[in-house]
Design an enzyme around this catalytic site. Structure first.
Site, PDB file in Angstrom:
ATOM      1  N   GLU A 167      -1.052   1.879  -5.151  1.00 10.56           N
ATOM      2  CA  GLU A 167      -0.947   3.337  -4.913  1.00 10.56           C
ATOM      3  C   GLU A 167      -2.137   4.052  -5.539  1.00 10.56           C
ATOM      4  O   GLU A 167      -2.072   5.241  -5.813  1.00 10.56           O
ATOM      5  CB  GLU A 167       0.417   3.897  -5.335  1.00 10.56           C
ATOM      6  CG  GLU A 167       0.877   3.622  -6.749  1.00 10.56           C
ATOM      7  CD  GLU A 167       0.153   4.463  -7.777  1.00 10.56           C
ATOM      8  OE1 GLU A 167      -0.928   3.994  -8.216  1.00 10.56           O
ATOM      9  OE2 GLU A 167       0.654   5.532  -8.174  1.00 10.56           O
ATOM     10  N   TRP A 168      -3.210   3.280  -5.771  1.00  9.64           N
ATOM     11  CA  TRP A 168      -4.539   3.796  -6.146  1.00  9.64           C
ATOM     12  C   TRP A 168      -4.559   4.527  -7.487  1.00  9.64           C
ATOM     13  O   TRP A 168      -5.436   5.364  -7.739  1.00  9.64           O
ATOM     14  CB  TRP A 168      -5.071   4.733  -5.037  1.00  9.64           C
ATOM     15  CG  TRP A 168      -4.758   4.257  -3.655  1.00  9.64           C
ATOM     16  CD1 TRP A 168      -5.098   3.029  -3.120  1.00  9.64           C
ATOM     17  CD2 TRP A 168      -4.014   4.945  -2.632  1.00  9.64           C
ATOM     18  NE1 TRP A 168      -4.614   2.933  -1.843  1.00  9.64           N
ATOM     19  CE2 TRP A 168      -3.961   4.090  -1.515  1.00  9.64           C
ATOM     20  CE3 TRP A 168      -3.406   6.202  -2.567  1.00  9.64           C
ATOM     21  CZ2 TRP A 168      -3.298   4.445  -0.331  1.00  9.64           C
ATOM     22  CZ3 TRP A 168      -2.757   6.573  -1.386  1.00  9.64           C
ATOM     23  CH2 TRP A 168      -2.712   5.689  -0.289  1.00  9.64           C
ATOM     24  N   GLY A 169      -3.577   4.249  -8.347  1.00  9.18           N
ATOM     25  CA  GLY A 169      -3.552   4.900  -9.659  1.00  9.18           C
ATOM     26  C   GLY A 169      -3.020   6.317  -9.602  1.00  9.18           C
ATOM     27  O   GLY A 169      -3.055   7.048 -10.604  1.00  9.18           O
ATOM     28  N   ASP A 202       0.821  -1.213   0.000  1.00 10.47           N
ATOM     29  CA  ASP A 202       0.000   0.000   0.000  1.00 10.47           C
ATOM     30  C   ASP A 202       0.862   1.274   0.000  1.00 10.47           C
ATOM     31  O   ASP A 202       2.093   1.202   0.003  1.00 10.47           O
ATOM     32  CB  ASP A 202      -0.925  -0.050   1.226  1.00 10.47           C
ATOM     33  CG  ASP A 202      -2.306   0.530   0.961  1.00 10.47           C
ATOM     34  OD1 ASP A 202      -2.435   1.366   0.049  1.00 10.47           O
ATOM     35  OD2 ASP A 202      -3.255   0.157   1.682  1.00 10.47           O
ATOM     36  N   ASP A 257     -10.241   3.332  -3.549  1.00  9.91           N
ATOM     37  CA  ASP A 257     -10.883   2.153  -2.947  1.00  9.91           C
ATOM     38  C   ASP A 257     -12.319   1.974  -3.436  1.00  9.91           C
ATOM     39  O   ASP A 257     -13.091   2.932  -3.504  1.00  9.91           O
ATOM     40  CB  ASP A 257     -10.920   2.287  -1.414  1.00  9.91           C
ATOM     41  CG  ASP A 257      -9.556   2.047  -0.806  1.00  9.91           C
ATOM     42  OD1 ASP A 257      -8.570   1.951  -1.554  1.00  9.91           O
ATOM     43  OD2 ASP A 257      -9.489   1.964   0.436  1.00  9.91           O
TER      44      ASP A 257
END
Ligand code: GLA
Length: 392
Positions: A183-185, A150, A205
């Protein structure tokens, strides 16, 4: 009415070239499948929970359907000892991680863990920053097969360097470990992560809802679908866009919405990480998660991510080319009323008069040979999910 057309051959060539840029190993040549604790259980993880999830994967036929990684998300770790080694929550995992990994392996499944590239995980547990080597060695000793990594508490760090560091540390252990970048894009990992990790989160998320939310803090299924639309050139064997774990069966979606969610994740060649309580699955959720024909679309060896080929207001058509020359097709009804419409073979890259055998994936039934187009009625928030095979 808007048709989005790209010559089929050009697509095949583009995707073929992209698929050569895999992580350089034979891991995740099809999208990883498994179960992860976060979406349903959050921080409430324990040895018993993980064991019962592994048992349920076998008992419910999910293992047979292809699910193999059992992944503990955040909150299994509490501190570091004097030598810098990560300390497991002994109250929740009294037998330790090695014993738990052995248990999962004894079921013929694989074992995964979660950490973070920053100083702390998103839930505030110790992160791996400056401990990459010792953490990777520890995971390998325990028998870890999959690491989700993460990006919380990473202020001032460079994404590429940070993920590269853990990627090298994992490789140095000599144990094959799937590396899941999360890293959520935020820094377009699809442009730099092939060869660093095997999959990367492409969005914030997921939330257990249809079209609520639209922020890093969480977004509903339709927002994630939209964010995936332009990323189709970047996915392929060994390097997948990851639109986050499944919310199927967590209660926030209707049966139609669950179907649409699952069909899109199959069409996207997305990692299929179930996120529900496997001990309390309804028949409907079980049928969906173990639907072999839908999963075969997801696991197709060509590894192409499907894309939108037609946008008619609330009705959309999406298509994923498959290895045998057929196409998986979704008719997506974003509206709330039933909608009847027809898709022309030209929209999915075939000559107008081609004769095609059409199979209804949900119904597991052939629905005839059709020339030029196929008409279908789709309910609100639902999808028709078809396989269209040109006849020789
Ligand atoms: C982030 C990730 C989630 C989950 C949580 C755990 O929000 O994106 O998938 O791992 O952290 O704290």
């Amino acid at each position: 009415m808007k048709t989005l057309r790209v010559p089929f051959l050009a697509l095949v060539l583009a995707f073929g070239a992209a698929s050569l840029a895999s992580a350089g190993d034979a891991l995740a040549l099809t999208p990883p499948m498994g179960w992860n604790s976060w979406n349903k259980f959050g921080c409430n993880v324990s040895e018993d929970l993980i064991k019962s999830a592994a048992d349920a994967i076998v008992r419910t036929g999910m293992k047979e359907a292809g699910y193999q990684y059992v992944v503990i998300d955040d909150c299994w770790q509490v501190s570091r000892d004097g030598s810098g080694r990560i300390v497991v929550d002994e109250e929740r995992f009294p037998s330790g991680m090695k014993a738990l990994a052995d248990y999962v392996h004894s079921k013929g499944l694989k074992f995964g863990l979660y950490s973070d590239a920053g100083t702390k995980t998103c839930a505030g547990r110790p992160g791996s920053k400056d401990h990459e080597e010792i953490d990777a060695r520890t995971y390998a000793e325990w028998g870890v097969d999959y690491l989700k990594y993460d990006w919380c508490h990473s202020e001032g760090q460079d994404t590429r360097d940070s993920y590269q560091k853990m990627s090298r540390a994992l490789r140095a252990t000599g144990r094959p470990i799937v590396f899941s970048i999360c890293e959520w894009g935020s820094t377009k990992p699809w442009t730099w992560a092939p060869g660093v990790g095997h999959l990367w989160r492409s969005t914030g998320d997921i939330q257990d809802c249809w079209d609520c939310g639209k922020s890093w803090g969480g977004m509903g299924v339709t927002h994630i679908i939209d964010q995936m639309a332009d990323l189709y050139p970047y996915s392929g064997p060994g390097h997948w866009n990851d639109p986050d774990m499944l919310e199927v069966g967590n209660g926030g979606l209707t049966p139609a919405e669950n179907r649409a969610h699952f069909a899109f994740w199959c069409l996207f060649a997305a990692p299929l990480m179930a996120g529900n309580d496997l001990d309390r699955m309804s028949e409907e959720v079980h049928d969906l998660l173990t639907h072999k024909e839908a999963i075969a679309v997801n696991q197709d060896p060509l590894g192409m991510q499907g894309r939108k080929v037609r946008d008619d207001g609330p009705g959309e058509v999406w298509m994923k080319p498959l290895a045998d020359g057929s196409r998986a097709v979704i008719y997506f009804n974003r509206g709330t009323e039933d909608r009847k419409w027809s898709v022309a073979w030209e929209d999915i890259g075939l000559a107008a008069r081609t004769e095609c055998a059409v199979r209804d994936i949900w119904k597991r039934r052939d629905v005839g040979v059709h020339s030029g187009s196929y008409e279908v009625t789709v309910g609100g928030h639902d999808v028709a999910f078809l396989q269209v095979t040109p006849r020789p």
